[in-house]
Each structure stands twice: as C-alpha cells, then as structure tokens.
Scaffold this motif. Structure first.
Motif, PDB file in Angstrom:
ATOM      1  N   LEU A 102      -5.648   2.971 -21.871  1.00 33.81           N
ATOM      2  CA  LEU A 102      -4.399   2.388 -22.607  1.00 33.81           C
ATOM      3  C   LEU A 102      -4.423   1.031 -22.794  1.00 33.81           C
ATOM      4  O   LEU A 102      -4.440   0.374 -21.803  1.00 33.81           O
ATOM      5  CB  LEU A 102      -3.382   3.030 -21.920  1.00 33.81           C
ATOM      6  N   LEU A 103      -4.393   0.364 -24.078  1.00 34.04           N
ATOM      7  CA  LEU A 103      -4.159  -0.872 -24.334  1.00 34.04           C
ATOM      8  C   LEU A 103      -2.745  -1.142 -24.728  1.00 34.04           C
ATOM      9  O   LEU A 103      -2.356  -0.793 -25.828  1.00 34.04           O
ATOM     10  CB  LEU A 103      -5.245  -1.478 -25.502  1.00 34.04           C
ATOM     11  N   ALA A 104      -1.868  -1.534 -24.070  1.00 35.80           N
ATOM     12  CA  ALA A 104      -0.372  -1.925 -24.365  1.00 35.80           C
ATOM     13  C   ALA A 104      -0.385  -3.345 -24.901  1.00 35.80           C
ATOM     14  O   ALA A 104      -0.541  -4.321 -24.295  1.00 35.80           O
ATOM     15  CB  ALA A 104       0.487  -1.948 -22.962  1.00 35.80           C
ATOM     16  N   LEU A 119       5.833  -3.418 -14.932  1.00 36.73           N
ATOM     17  CA  LEU A 119       5.690  -2.770 -16.440  1.00 36.73           C
ATOM     18  C   LEU A 119       4.514  -1.828 -16.637  1.00 36.73           C
ATOM     19  O   LEU A 119       4.643  -0.892 -16.999  1.00 36.73           O
ATOM     20  CB  LEU A 119       5.473  -3.922 -17.301  1.00 36.73           C
ATOM     21  N   LYS A 120       3.489  -2.144 -15.923  1.00 32.53           N
ATOM     22  CA  LYS A 120       2.146  -1.424 -15.866  1.00 32.53           C
ATOM     23  C   LYS A 120       2.346  -0.014 -15.299  1.00 32.53           C
ATOM     24  O   LYS A 120       2.145   0.745 -15.626  1.00 32.53           O
ATOM     25  CB  LYS A 120       1.129  -2.098 -14.992  1.00 32.53           C
ATOM     26  N   GLU A 121       3.053   0.001 -13.984  1.00 28.56           N
ATOM     27  CA  GLU A 121       3.544   0.971 -13.225  1.00 28.56           C
ATOM     28  C   GLU A 121       4.343   1.807 -14.110  1.00 28.56           C
ATOM     29  O   GLU A 121       4.261   3.183 -14.100  1.00 28.56           O
ATOM     30  CB  GLU A 121       4.120   0.662 -11.929  1.00 28.56           C
ATOM     31  N   TRP A 122       5.303   1.371 -14.681  1.00 28.91           N
ATOM     32  CA  TRP A 122       6.325   1.981 -15.775  1.00 28.91           C
ATOM     33  C   TRP A 122       5.453   2.784 -16.900  1.00 28.91           C
ATOM     34  O   TRP A 122       5.720   3.991 -17.113  1.00 28.91           O
ATOM     35  CB  TRP A 122       7.146   0.975 -16.230  1.00 28.91           C
ATOM     36  N   LEU A 123       4.268   2.211 -17.262  1.00 24.95           N
ATOM     37  CA  LEU A 123       3.695   2.725 -18.294  1.00 24.95           C
ATOM     38  C   LEU A 123       2.867   3.814 -17.827  1.00 24.95           C
ATOM     39  O   LEU A 123       2.658   4.835 -18.493  1.00 24.95           O
ATOM     40  CB  LEU A 123       2.727   1.836 -19.033  1.00 24.95           C
ATOM     41  N   PRO A 364      14.145   4.970 -18.330  1.00 22.83           N
ATOM     42  CA  PRO A 364      14.514   4.222 -17.014  1.00 22.83           C
ATOM     43  C   PRO A 364      14.009   2.569 -17.661  1.00 22.83           C
ATOM     44  O   PRO A 364      13.165   2.419 -18.589  1.00 22.83           O
ATOM     45  CB  PRO A 364      13.260   4.602 -16.175  1.00 22.83           C
ATOM     46  N   SER A 365      14.752   1.438 -17.110  1.00 25.04           N
ATOM     47  CA  SER A 365      14.596   0.234 -17.712  1.00 25.04           C
ATOM     48  C   SER A 365      13.103  -0.121 -17.797  1.00 25.04           C
ATOM     49  O   SER A 365      12.554   0.007 -16.687  1.00 25.04           O
ATOM     50  CB  SER A 365      15.658  -0.561 -17.206  1.00 25.04           C
ATOM     51  N   ILE A 366      12.788  -0.783 -18.826  1.00 33.31           N
ATOM     52  CA  ILE A 366      11.461  -1.373 -18.994  1.00 33.31           C
ATOM     53  C   ILE A 366      11.170  -2.670 -18.047  1.00 33.31           C
ATOM     54  O   ILE A 366      10.157  -2.985 -17.881  1.00 33.31           O
ATOM     55  CB  ILE A 366      10.774  -1.359 -20.301  1.00 33.31           C
TER      56      ILE A 366
END
Ligand code: GDP
Length: 367
Positions: A102-104, A119-123, A364-366
């Motif tokens: 995954l490239l965000a 953020l990465k964990e969220w993704l 959930p908030s990013i």
C-alpha cells in the motif's frame, strides 16, 4: 497497421479515423514523431486543457481481474486526502493471492505535527477491515518526492523478481508516482500524462524493468461518489489542495451551520459547545451561520459567495445525512473529494448536506 501504436502518455491504442473518439491522433502526427500522444494527452500537456471522458468502471474492474492470473506484486496507490474515496472496493478479490503493497500518497497535505506512526496503524486497521493485509504500508508524496526511495526499495524487496501492477482510483497520484519512480531510477523525465483532472491514464502501460519484468500501470478506476469527479476544472483547482492543509477550527454552539463553499453544509444540531476542525483546501471558503437562516442564506448566495460550484445546476441536489457522534472516540466526518471535519469526543447530532451520490461517511479520527 495503426492498431500497433499506443499513446506514450496514456497507453490507449491510437486511431486516426474519428476525432471525437478516444485515442485520436492526426495521421501527420503519427508519421512524424518518435513520441506520439493522442489528442487528449497532447492537449493536457500543451494547453492544460482536458476533454472529459466517460468510461464504464466495470470495464476497468474486469481488467483488474486479469491480475489474479499472474504472479506479481500489486502496488495500490491511495490518496490520503480522500482515503475511502480512493479505495478500490473488493481489491483483494481482483488480485488473487498476489501480495499487496500500500502506497499512501499525498502526505505533503498533512500538517507537520501529524503522528506518522499512528497514521500508518490507522491505515493498517482500515485495510484489514476491508479485507486486505498489505505486506507493508509506505507513506509518501509523489509530487513533492517524499519517501520515494523508501517506496522503490519496498517495491524491489517485495516483488521478488516478479512483475509489478500499479492500481488505484483516478486522481490518487498513480501517474505522478510512476513518473517519479522512473525519474529516480532511470533519470527519465515525465513520459506519462498527469493532470489534476480525474481519469487521465486510459489503458495499461508496460514499463520494462532490467530483469525482463515490467511495471504495469493500470487504468485508474473512476469513482463517481467523490466531489472531485463532479466539479468543473476551475472549481477542482479550488477544492483539490496543493499545499499542506491549514486546519480551520470552529467553536460551534448548537444550531450553527458551516457552509463549505456551496458544495456542502454541516448543521450542528445538539451536543453543547464543541470544536470542529476542518481539513479542506486552504482556498475553499468556509462560512459560519445559524441553522435557522441557512436555507435562506444558501438560496441567496449559492454560486456566488457560496462557491464553488460556479454553477450549482451542474451538480445533483443536496441530500441530508444525519450523523450521531458516539461520544466514545474522536470521529471524522468525511465528504469525499472535499475533505473532512474532525469532531470532538463529545456526543452530538449533525446533519451533513452534500450533492446526492457523494459519499459522506464517518471514521475514527485520522490525525
Ligand atoms: P492518477 O489519476 O492516479 O494517475 O493521478 P495523477 O498522477 O494524474 O495525479 C492526480 C492529481 O494529484 C494531480 O493534480 C497531481 O498533481 C496530484 N498529486 C499527485 N501526487 C501528489 C502528492 O504527493 N501530493 C499532492 N498534494 N498532490 C499530488
């Protein structure tokens, strides 16, 4: 046989017969040049002008299905500004057993104070919930050139000598990313057509690698549930952020409204005084008023003070989404293609209005 020629910009098969159809190139242009661009790409490159395209998303999805029969690494590019809007639903079903990286993209839009690990964990969590277990997640910015080396290293590591398919919805930044990768790897300048208008890359492009394998740039999948697909090019320049977002904080009392230009509206109904942080393009006008007078205000100023859109008649009528904030965790209200509103941890009731068909969701908030 002209069917053998592909546009160097978007990969579509070129044709010289019908100017109103995709892939058209004048015969003279086909004969003369080393690099050949279809008229559409030629216009994008030279005049910054775009002819809109209308293609059937199911055709794109069928093309994706071919990946399942290959042994390859799938690189999915997502747009962090519109994460759920740039997700390909059911991606895992299209790619078979192949690993997915995954490239965000577009991290440059996020404030410097962003906690990247979080953020990465969220993704990761989000991807898992959608049925995908990425081998890795790389946060990057294709057009600012941030972490491209990390992305290249990860691609090299996980492809293990296989082909690489790059997939994503239109506007996620796939073409920019590939151009950036090619530049870093081979010092080549932009050869794939990129533009701020959704749907630029039309047919798969094969870019050979040293070991006989290839990077395959697949067509971007069009998702019509994003505002970015509906507004005209001038309005798109306003709503699509180019620089780091300046979060805009509003302390709202009950019965107050925020207008996001004339594209969306949030009515804060109940929940006591609390703050709402808007992450939208710095150029988008946000207007606060009272719920009670909001209709009248809109009727008077839509397309004028409340713009974009310059021409509200071009968009579907607004639909109301009733949202109850749980009071358990911080939540974002996302209006696809426009941005998101970060809400507090308190309970509350909102009505969010956006053109019908545009995705409005909570998460959930990013940040
Ligand atoms: P594609 O449809 O996925 O191939 O997307 P493009 O590469 O054409 O990019 C779509 C738009 O996103 C263009 O306006 C790009 O300039 C912009 N873009 C691409 N990468 C980034 C990035 O890292 N940050 C920001 N802010 N914009 C980007």
């Amino acid at each position: 046989n002209e069917a053998e020629f592909h546009c160097d910009g978007c990969g579509i098969i070129l044709q010289t017969k019908n100017p109103s159809q995709l892939g058209y190139v004048p015969v003279q242009a086909l004969e003369k040049r080393d690099e050949i661009y279809c008229r559409r790409c030629y216009r994008i490159r030279h005049y910054n002008e775009i002819a809109p395209i209308n293609q059937d998303p199911s055709v794109y999805l069928q093309k994706l299905d071919e990946i399942a029969n290959t042994r390859s690494l799938v690189v999915q590019v997502v747009d962090l500004f519109d994460f759920s809007g740039s997700w390909i639903s059911g991606i895992h079903r299209h790619i078979g057993k192949n690993p997915l990286l995954l490239l965000a993209n577009k991290i440059d839009l996020f404030p410097r104070s962003t906690k990247w690990g979080r953020l990465k964990e969220w993704l990761r969590k989000y991807a898992n919930e959608l049925g995908v277990k990425p081998v890795d997640i790389i946060l990057c910015s294709a057009n600012k050139g941030v972490h491209i080396d990390t992305a290249i290293a990860a691609i090299e590591k996980y492809r293990e000598g296989r082909d690489v398919y790059i997939v994503g919805t239109t506007n996620a930044g796939k073409s920019t990313l590939i151009n950036r990768i090619l530049k870093e790897v081979a010092g080549l300048d932009a050869i794939i057509t990129t533009s701020p208008y959704p749907g630029t890359t039309l047919d798969a492009i094969r870019i050979p690698l040293d070991d006989g394998k290839a990077i395959i740039d697949t067509p971007g999948i069009v998702r019509k549930d994003r505002l970015s697909e509906w507004v005209c090019p001038t309005d798109l320049h306003v709503i699509m952020p180019k620089n780091t977002l300046n979060p805009r904080i509003y302390q709202l009392k009950e019965k107050q409204t925020l207008f996001f230009g004339g594209l969306a509206r949030m009515d804060y109904l109940t929940g006591g005084r609390q703050s709402f942080v808007c992450y939208v393009s710095n150029h988008l006008y946000v207007h606060r008023t009272k719920v009670d007078s909001a209709d009248e205000f809109l009727a008077k100023h839509h397309g004028k003070m409340l713009s974009p859109p310059k021409d509200p008649a071009q968009l579907p009528p607004w639909k109301k989404h009733r949202i109850a904030l749980s009071g358990k965790e911080k939540q974002d209200v996302v209006i696809s293609g426009l941005g998101w509103i970060a809400c507090g941890k308190e309970k509350g009731l909102l009505d969010v209005w956006a053109p019908e068909g545009i995705q409005v969701v909570t998460r959930p908030s990013i940040i």
